[in-house]
Design an enzyme around this catalytic site. Sequence first.
Site, short mmCIF file in Angstrom:
data_model
loop_
_atom_site.label_atom_id
_atom_site.label_comp_id
_atom_site.label_asym_id
_atom_site.label_seq_id
_atom_site.Cartn_x
_atom_site.Cartn_y
_atom_site.Cartn_z
N ASP A 26 0.83 -1.20 0.00
CA ASP A 26 0.00 0.00 0.00
C ASP A 26 0.87 1.25 0.00
O ASP A 26 0.55 2.26 -0.66
CB ASP A 26 -0.92 0.01 1.23
CG ASP A 26 -2.00 -1.05 1.15
OD1 ASP A 26 -2.17 -1.64 0.07
OD2 ASP A 26 -2.67 -1.28 2.18
N TYR A 27 1.98 1.21 0.75
CA TYR A 27 2.88 2.36 0.83
C TYR A 27 3.46 2.68 -0.56
O TYR A 27 3.47 3.85 -0.98
CB TYR A 27 4.00 2.06 1.83
CG TYR A 27 5.06 3.15 1.89
CD1 TYR A 27 4.80 4.35 2.55
CD2 TYR A 27 6.30 2.99 1.26
CE1 TYR A 27 5.76 5.36 2.59
CE2 TYR A 27 7.26 3.98 1.30
CZ TYR A 27 6.98 5.17 1.96
OH TYR A 27 7.92 6.16 1.98
N SER A 42 -37.13 -5.00 -12.60
CA SER A 42 -36.98 -5.74 -11.34
C SER A 42 -37.21 -7.22 -11.64
O SER A 42 -37.67 -7.58 -12.71
CB SER A 42 -37.99 -5.24 -10.31
OG SER A 42 -39.30 -5.35 -10.81
N GLU A 66 -26.59 -17.17 -10.38
CA GLU A 66 -25.77 -16.12 -9.76
C GLU A 66 -26.33 -15.81 -8.38
O GLU A 66 -27.53 -15.95 -8.15
CB GLU A 66 -25.80 -14.85 -10.62
CG GLU A 66 -25.39 -15.06 -12.06
CD GLU A 66 -25.74 -13.87 -12.95
OE1 GLU A 66 -25.80 -12.74 -12.43
OE2 GLU A 66 -25.98 -14.07 -14.15
N LYS A 80 -27.68 -13.46 -5.50
CA LYS A 80 -28.42 -12.19 -5.50
C LYS A 80 -27.80 -11.29 -4.44
O LYS A 80 -27.92 -11.54 -3.24
CB LYS A 80 -29.90 -12.43 -5.19
CG LYS A 80 -30.75 -11.19 -5.34
CD LYS A 80 -32.22 -11.55 -5.16
CE LYS A 80 -33.09 -10.32 -5.40
NZ LYS A 80 -32.83 -9.25 -4.42
N ASP A 99 -27.07 -8.13 -2.08
CA ASP A 99 -27.93 -7.21 -1.34
C ASP A 99 -27.26 -5.85 -1.28
O ASP A 99 -26.52 -5.53 -0.35
CB ASP A 99 -28.18 -7.76 0.07
CG ASP A 99 -29.46 -7.19 0.66
OD1 ASP A 99 -30.24 -6.59 -0.09
OD2 ASP A 99 -29.68 -7.35 1.88
N GLU A 116 -24.36 -4.40 -8.62
CA GLU A 116 -24.79 -3.95 -7.29
C GLU A 116 -23.62 -3.30 -6.58
O GLU A 116 -22.53 -3.87 -6.51
CB GLU A 116 -25.28 -5.13 -6.45
CG GLU A 116 -26.55 -5.78 -6.91
CD GLU A 116 -27.79 -4.95 -6.60
OE1 GLU A 116 -27.94 -4.53 -5.43
OE2 GLU A 116 -28.58 -4.72 -7.52
N TYR A 145 -23.19 -8.10 -12.90
CA TYR A 145 -23.95 -9.31 -13.24
C TYR A 145 -24.56 -9.30 -14.63
O TYR A 145 -25.18 -10.29 -15.03
CB TYR A 145 -25.06 -9.54 -12.22
CG TYR A 145 -26.04 -8.40 -12.05
CD1 TYR A 145 -26.97 -8.08 -13.03
CD2 TYR A 145 -26.04 -7.63 -10.88
CE1 TYR A 145 -27.87 -7.05 -12.87
CE2 TYR A 145 -26.94 -6.59 -10.70
CZ TYR A 145 -27.85 -6.30 -11.70
OH TYR A 145 -28.73 -5.27 -11.55
N LYS A 189 -31.10 -17.47 -14.53
CA LYS A 189 -31.39 -16.86 -15.83
C LYS A 189 -31.29 -17.91 -16.94
O LYS A 189 -30.44 -18.80 -16.87
CB LYS A 189 -30.39 -15.73 -16.13
CG LYS A 189 -30.38 -14.62 -15.11
CD LYS A 189 -29.27 -13.62 -15.38
CE LYS A 189 -29.23 -12.53 -14.31
NZ LYS A 189 -28.09 -11.60 -14.51
N LYS A 243 -35.52 -16.51 -3.35
CA LYS A 243 -35.15 -15.87 -2.10
C LYS A 243 -34.96 -16.92 -1.01
O LYS A 243 -35.82 -17.79 -0.81
CB LYS A 243 -36.22 -14.86 -1.68
CG LYS A 243 -36.50 -13.78 -2.70
CD LYS A 243 -35.30 -12.88 -2.96
CE LYS A 243 -35.06 -11.92 -1.82
NZ LYS A 243 -36.02 -10.81 -1.75
N CYS A 263 -62.60 4.71 12.66
CA CYS A 263 -61.32 5.26 12.19
C CYS A 263 -60.57 5.90 13.36
O CYS A 263 -61.15 6.72 14.09
CB CYS A 263 -61.57 6.30 11.10
SG CYS A 263 -60.05 7.13 10.54
N CYS A 268 -60.46 10.05 12.27
CA CYS A 268 -61.66 10.90 12.15
C CYS A 268 -62.88 10.28 12.83
O CYS A 268 -63.96 10.90 12.83
CB CYS A 268 -61.96 11.20 10.68
SG CYS A 268 -62.52 9.75 9.74
N CYS A 295 -61.88 3.32 5.94
CA CYS A 295 -62.58 4.49 6.44
C CYS A 295 -63.24 5.15 5.23
O CYS A 295 -62.55 5.58 4.30
CB CYS A 295 -61.60 5.47 7.10
SG CYS A 295 -62.36 7.08 7.46
N CYS A 310 -61.10 12.73 5.97
CA CYS A 310 -60.19 12.08 6.92
C CYS A 310 -58.77 12.60 6.67
O CYS A 310 -58.21 12.38 5.58
CB CYS A 310 -60.25 10.57 6.72
SG CYS A 310 -59.23 9.64 7.88
#
Length: 663
Positions: free
Chosen positions: A31-32, A80, A111, A113, A115, A170, A222, A285, A309, A401, A404, A419, A425
């Site tokens: 990193d340095y 979606s 694949e 999913k 989050d 994602e 993806y 898919k 899911k 209700c 109201c 209601c 209301c």
Amino acid sequence: MNLLETIKALREELNQHNYNYYVLDNPTISDYEFDIKLKQLQDLESQNPDFFDESSPTQRVGGTITKNFETIAHEYRMYSLDNSYSREDVLDWVNRCQKILGNVDLEFTCELKYDGASISITYENGKLKRALTRGDGFQGDDVTNNIKTIKSIPLVLKGNYPSKFDIRGEIILPLEGFEKMNQELIEIGETPYSNPRNTASGSLKLQDSAEVAKRPLDCLLYGLIGNNLGFSSQFEGLKKATEWGFKVPKQSKCVNSIEQVFEFIEYWDTHRHTLPYETDGVVVKINNLHYQEELGYTAKSPRWAIAYKFKAEQVSTVLNSISYQVGRTGAITPVANLEPVQLAGTIVKRASLHNADQIQKLDIRIGDEVYVEKGGEIIPKIIGVAKRRNQLDPTVYITHCPECHTQLIRNEGEAQHYCPNFYGCPPQIIGRIQHFITRKAMDIDGLGGETVALLYNAGLIKNYADLYTLKKNDIVILDRMADKSADNLLNGIEQSKTISFDRVLYALGIRYVGETVAKKLAKHYKTIDALAQATLIDLITVDEIGERIAQSVLDFFQKQSNIENITRLKEYGLQFELQEINTMVSNVLDGKIFVVSGVFELFSRDELKKAIEDNGGKVGSSISAKTNYVIAGANMGPSKLEKANQLKVEIITEYQFRDMIHE
């Protein structure tokens, strides 16, 4: 080596080190050493501004301030996914695909999913051009400056890539980085973030990209979308993306049977907790891109993909009380107030009880210890009683209700109570105005839900038409409404007058009229006056408009207060006519219905469909007795071929179609 060559060589070297570290997880320098080289490049670029390059690795450190994120239309809509929760759901999906495609052998790409927050990134000539959030699927916010700070996203591509394409993925916050961020907050006495997903999503909308650069965000890709990308399957596309420098999760797998799909699902259902980031399911898919085109899309989702899911996490806690919320349609929703409990990364204090039937079915009583889970890992819900310590009184559903005090009604065949005081209301009135201003409707910038409630409670508005009569002197004296905030609110209201008719129609809040239905009604009737005069029979002849929606539209226009509001909104300058762009070339195909199937050489499928409509024809989604022609390309779906032959529908080539429209 001259100065420009030195700068270019440093950029290439640092890009390669970024790729090694963040994509391959195989750093070749410390990193340095990397920081020293980056500082050297920053100094050279600072001394030689003529050599500026937006794709330089120095641009990843951020520093750009974005006060307002521009909303831009997606070139390709972001859909979606349909969700499934059982093997039966997945098998039903496969059967639906086979029914459309015919008896063909299918391969599947499996694949995980992820989050996180969805992103669409456009590349042109190998360089990152733009990054948009999902938004509403049709348009998203431009977060390019913030996306450039994420090290795993290449600014410049490698290898042999297409000249232009979009890549979807994602934005996630790995668990280790999330825990470190929270630990730092705890140490300075601040409230920790609730969960990685929301934190990742919120990071994309930070105004200072230097702050985004400090967060250990990652991006998992993806899918690719565009023309002539050089591959014929989903899995091949993922491999190509890896070659071009993208971080594509190695867990993705191509399988050739549904049994192997379930093996993949079962494996990751138990092994997902070993991953460095959160995942809540598996996306399956159809692998063949030609088959994907044949299957197409519903109004919301691709038919060629489904999300399985994983079973939601479940905990138990005490039910302290039940409160009742009134929605903008008058629907009453019972809400459980719980003893706070940790669930799927968040602290849950409230959960949905759905309706009176659900409360009775589960026999839930105040004081019970109840099981809570997140339905689809999003909305907490009570699924049963874990323990009843004492003799508790049964829950009695309210009869009036809570706002109201009007007696509630329950229509036959419906689960919810309502209601009926629709125009008196307060929560219903406020809810309708809040719906009116939302992004998918009038998109009034500078006006939020809390401000709507503030304006209503102050007596400044009684309906959404009143928004257009607001004066600065009236609103600037309200709590939290400074001079500039008032100007922004009034400017947002003024700009909303340019919103298209279909969105205005959606904004009116007609029950059951969502975005898609509003678009269909606007396209069919062209004006609000024509829609207002439609009969029940007229309405149900419109594509996808059933009797329930049609009756709701009739009920809306029978209310004099709605007609008065529309009249006022017309006077204020809102759009109540469809402003159609006429792309008609000819009417040579007038009255003809075409179905497109296969892979083509002269046209893309979208170009074919546009050419049909531009010449007066209609595009059908499936072959029926009303279909006049099927335009067939290579690899035409066997089921469509069989259906066309059965119905004796004429099959033509794209060349014959070209001659047809040129005549």
